[in-house]
Design a protein around this motif. Structure first.
Motif, PDB file in Angstrom:
ATOM      1  N   GLU A   3       0.824  -1.204   0.000  1.00  0.00           N
ATOM      2  CA  GLU A   3       0.000   0.000   0.000  1.00  0.00           C
ATOM      3  C   GLU A   3       0.861   1.258   0.000  1.00  0.00           C
ATOM      4  O   GLU A   3       0.461   2.288  -0.529  1.00  0.00           O
ATOM      5  N   ARG A   6       1.526   2.219  -3.558  1.00  0.00           N
ATOM      6  CA  ARG A   6       0.396   2.800  -4.289  1.00  0.00           C
ATOM      7  C   ARG A   6       0.227   4.289  -4.026  1.00  0.00           C
ATOM      8  O   ARG A   6      -0.475   4.968  -4.768  1.00  0.00           O
ATOM      9  N   GLN A   7       0.870   4.802  -2.999  1.00  0.00           N
ATOM     10  CA  GLN A   7       0.761   6.221  -2.684  1.00  0.00           C
ATOM     11  C   GLN A   7       1.821   7.061  -3.390  1.00  0.00           C
ATOM     12  O   GLN A   7       1.778   8.296  -3.358  1.00  0.00           O
ATOM     13  N   ALA A   9       4.108   8.845  -6.353  1.00  0.00           N
ATOM     14  CA  ALA A   9       3.845   9.518  -7.627  1.00  0.00           C
ATOM     15  C   ALA A   9       4.913   9.086  -8.641  1.00  0.00           C
ATOM     16  O   ALA A   9       6.078   8.910  -8.277  1.00  0.00           O
ATOM     17  N   THR A  11       1.087   8.109  -9.462  1.00  0.00           N
ATOM     18  CA  THR A  11       0.275   7.061  -8.848  1.00  0.00           C
ATOM     19  C   THR A  11      -0.208   6.019  -9.849  1.00  0.00           C
ATOM     20  O   THR A  11      -0.293   4.832  -9.507  1.00  0.00           O
ATOM     21  N   TRP A  14       2.743   3.539 -10.422  1.00  0.00           N
ATOM     22  CA  TRP A  14       3.056   2.704  -9.276  1.00  0.00           C
ATOM     23  C   TRP A  14       1.922   1.746  -8.931  1.00  0.00           C
ATOM     24  O   TRP A  14       2.166   0.620  -8.459  1.00  0.00           O
ATOM     25  N   ASN A  15       0.680   2.163  -9.174  1.00  0.00           N
ATOM     26  CA  ASN A  15      -0.432   1.248  -8.932  1.00  0.00           C
ATOM     27  C   ASN A  15      -0.420   0.089  -9.913  1.00  0.00           C
ATOM     28  O   ASN A  15      -0.685  -1.059  -9.539  1.00  0.00           O
ATOM     29  N   GLN A 469      10.041   9.219 -11.408  1.00  0.00           N
ATOM     30  CA  GLN A 469       9.322  10.462 -11.707  1.00  0.00           C
ATOM     31  C   GLN A 469       9.973  11.199 -12.873  1.00  0.00           C
ATOM     32  O   GLN A 469       9.285  11.714 -13.762  1.00  0.00           O
TER      33      GLN A 469
END
Length: 486
Positions: A3, A6-7, A9, A11, A14-15, A469
């Motif tokens: 989890e 998933r937070q 960036a 997002t 990464w999700n 990023q």
């Protein structure tokens, strides 16, 4: 723990990476991840195809206003290298990767992370699922089995792709634009041997552990210890001084990973036990000093174990150790034309000797086909001296650089404009699928790039969050700048 991932960036990327890493995806066992990506495309309502090899192709029309741009192919591979620490309990065939955030890095708990090439896959998925990113027509190509044979790329037929430019998202330094790579070939020596009764005495497990390991192409020039070579060195030293007998050797795992661990069972006559212990302790100190910079956690240890009933025939034992000693490992030749580039190398990847049979596996790489054959012959000749059966396979070609390609200029100019310094345009010793794909798509321009991923092919694999990023921002700008069709 996932989890946390998933937070991060961006997002969306990464999700998708977290979703992907929940799916077991070992090389040659990609059925689940193929189905995962196929359903992903179908749920989005995009044209989705799985070819005869198992590669997944997903097409997405251009966003409004970019219909006249060139179609670009976005390519990454679905499989990942499976490596874990010996003290980690993990089943790659059933479990998803357990990830966590450590400062600016995403890591895995005692296993490979799968950022190679999962971050590339996730970036493509993020583009395909986006509703607000400007892009030309997209063809997403997700290949299989890149890590253990590149069979997905080898079996991709011509005519399936229409794009004239391919972005391979499988480079692991965010300052690099890769436009060429080495080819490779596997060599395997196998055979049988006689076993005899074990002598009276004590038995020990000799182990070499704690090595750094890494990618057998991208890290081969760093001088890291090879557990198979170090184990063999110690065993030959011991057999030269004392009448020790070997029962088995089990070192390394995958051809494309520098071996990090090796284990051997030895039988020692009572009168030599104290001397063997002292020699191993001395050698542990020698190796610690030799590899203190590249492998600071190297550990050579000797621990008592159950006495085996059988050991290797003495004549075979000496032949085996001497042939492994003679087998080339590491850099064979540096490029005389490109400064700092390894031209040819070999990785003595796997040594398994037990119960009367043996298998010794190598991966040979070179950006010069004739030199690759020369190195293969050196390895074959060494093992044939012990009457081994040597077979070769899994050959794939190198990728010849084209520094004048339109996509190279576009991406070089974009990088310098965005980041204020030139990108490092280079060729690499690691294998990439571009050379293979180019055989059936000779007119397609190709380039490879990606974020910082360190320690690939080892449990130390980690991916830098800030670099992802940067990579994502750069990818979006490149996609936005794809030229109009000619």
């Amino acid at each position: 723990m996932n989890e946390q991932i998933r937070q991060l960036a961006p997002t969306a990327l990464w999700n998708h990476f977290a979703d992907l890493n929940a799916v077991p995806r070992p090389s040659k066992k990609e059925e689940r991840v193929i189905d995962f990506v196929k359903k992903f495309g179908e749920v989005l309502g995009l044209e989705t195809k799985v070819d005869e090899a198992g590669n997944v192709i997903i097409r997405k029309p251009a966003s409004k206003g970019m219909e006249d741009r060139e179609t670009i192919v976005l390519q990454s591979h679905l499989d990942m290298v499976h490596q874990k620490n010996s003290d980690t309990t993990f089943d790659f065939n059933t479990q998803g990767i357990e990830m966590y955030v450590d400062g600016d890095w995403v890591k895995a708990k005692g296993t490979t992370l799968g950022a190679d090439n999962g971050i590339g896959v996730a970036a493509i998925m993020a583009l395909l699922s986006s509703t607000d990113i400007a892009h030309p027509p997209l063809e997403a190509l997700f290949t299989i089995d890149e890590e253990t044979g590149m069979t997905g790329a080898l079996e991709l037929k011509g005519g399936l792709l229409t794009g004239k430019m391919l972005l391979n998202l499988d480079t692991e330094e965010d300052t690099e634009l890769t436009i060429g790579c080495a080819g490779g070939i596997d060599a395997t020596a196998t055979g049988n041997y006689q076993q005899v009764n074990a002598p009276v005495g004590e038995a020990f497990e000799l182990s070499v552990t704690g090595l750094t390991g890494g990618h057998s192409g991208g890290d081969i020039h760093l001088g890291r210890g090879n557990a198979n070579k170090l184990m063999n060195r110690v065993l030959l030293e011991l057999t030269g001084k004392y009448d020790i007998r070997i029962t088995d050797i089990n070192g390394g795992s995958l051809r494309n990973a520098i071996p990090r661990e090796s284990f051997a069972t030895i039988a020692v006559e009572d009168k030599h036990v104290a001397a063997v212990k002292e020699t191993v302790a001395q050698f542990a100190e020698i190796l610690r000093k030799e590899f203190k910079t590249t492998d600071p956690n190297l550990l050579l240890s000797l621990n008592g174990t159950v006495m085996p009933t059988q050991v290797m025939d003495k004549e075979f034992q000496q032949k085996l150790l001497r042939v492994i000693y003679a087998c080339p490992n590491g850099i064979y030749r540096m490029s005389p034309d490109i400064q700092g580039l390894v031209q040819s190398s070999n990785n003595l990847a796997r040594v398994l000797v037990e119960d009367g049979s043996y298998s010794i596996q190598c991966l040979t790489r070179s950006s010069v086909e004739t030199e690759k054959d020369d190195l293969r012959m050196a390895i074959t000749s060494a093992f044939e001296l012990m009457e081994a059966n040597v077979t070769t396979g899994g050959a794939y070609p190198g990728w010849q650089p084209n520094p004048n390609a339109t996509i190279v200029k576009l991406m070089s100019d974009t990088y310098k404009e965005m980041f204020g310094e030139p990108a490092h345009v280079n060729a690499v010793h690691a294998g990439l699928e571009c050379g293979i794909l180019g055989r059936n798509y000779p007119e397609m321009e190709m380039i490879s790039f990606g974020p910082n991923i360190y320690g690939a092919h080892s449990p130390d694999e980690r991916c830098q969050i800030s670099s992802v990023q940067k990579f994502w921002k750069y990818l979006l700008e490149v996609v936005n700048r794809i030229p109009v069709k000619k």
